[in-house]
Design a protein around this motif. Structure first.
Motif, mmCIF file in Angstrom:
data_model
loop_
_atom_site.group_PDB
_atom_site.id
_atom_site.type_symbol
_atom_site.label_atom_id
_atom_site.label_comp_id
_atom_site.label_asym_id
_atom_site.label_seq_id
_atom_site.Cartn_x
_atom_site.Cartn_y
_atom_site.Cartn_z
ATOM 1 N N HIS A 54 48.110 38.333 33.273
ATOM 2 C CA HIS A 54 46.809 38.976 33.125
ATOM 3 C C HIS A 54 46.824 40.411 33.641
ATOM 4 O O HIS A 54 46.151 41.273 33.080
ATOM 5 N N ASP A 55 47.568 40.664 34.711
ATOM 6 C CA ASP A 55 47.648 42.012 35.276
ATOM 7 C C ASP A 55 48.750 42.759 34.535
ATOM 8 O O ASP A 55 49.934 42.585 34.803
ATOM 9 N N ARG A 56 48.338 43.602 33.610
ATOM 10 C CA ARG A 56 49.301 44.290 32.747
ATOM 11 C C ARG A 56 49.941 45.497 33.436
ATOM 12 O O ARG A 56 50.811 46.127 32.876
ATOM 13 N N ARG A 57 49.520 45.801 34.658
ATOM 14 C CA ARG A 57 50.123 46.910 35.407
ATOM 15 C C ARG A 57 51.158 46.429 36.413
ATOM 16 O O ARG A 57 51.944 47.217 36.915
ATOM 17 N N GLN A 58 51.152 45.144 36.734
ATOM 18 C CA GLN A 58 52.105 44.596 37.695
ATOM 19 C C GLN A 58 53.525 44.730 37.142
ATOM 20 O O GLN A 58 53.791 44.347 35.999
#
Length: 93
Positions: free
Chosen positions: A72-76
């Motif tokens: 879900h966290d596309r920046r991780q």
């Protein structure tokens, strides 16, 4: 010890990207290595540049699994050695 998906010369990690359905057709390959240590948004940019607008369009609506889990966290940052599955929306009944 260097991981098998880390370039021993540069030390840059990679991930394995696997394409399914329309993503596979647009990429022209079923899987390929890609840079690791970046987020999904950045990976999408890299893959779109690599394969062109047809894949970039599919990637905009695709879902992504990282090591079998929805990300879900596309920046991780993606972990080294990760498998990233690109799943376009599926049609059917």
């Amino acid at each position: 010890m260097t991981s098998p998906t880390t370039n021993s010369t540069t030390g840059v990690s990679t991930v394995n990207v696997r394409y399914f359905a329309a993503a596979r057709a647009a990429a022209g390959v079923s899987e390929e290595p890609a840079p690791g240590g970046i987020g999904l948004d950045e990976l999408v940019d890299v893959l779109g540049i690599r394969h062109g607008e047809r894949l970039a369009t599919v990637l905009k609506v695709a879902s992504f699994l990282v090591n079998g889990v929805v990300r879900h966290d596309r920046r991780q940052p993606l972990p080294p050695d990760a498998t990233v599955d690109v799943l376009p929306p599926f049609a059917g009944g």
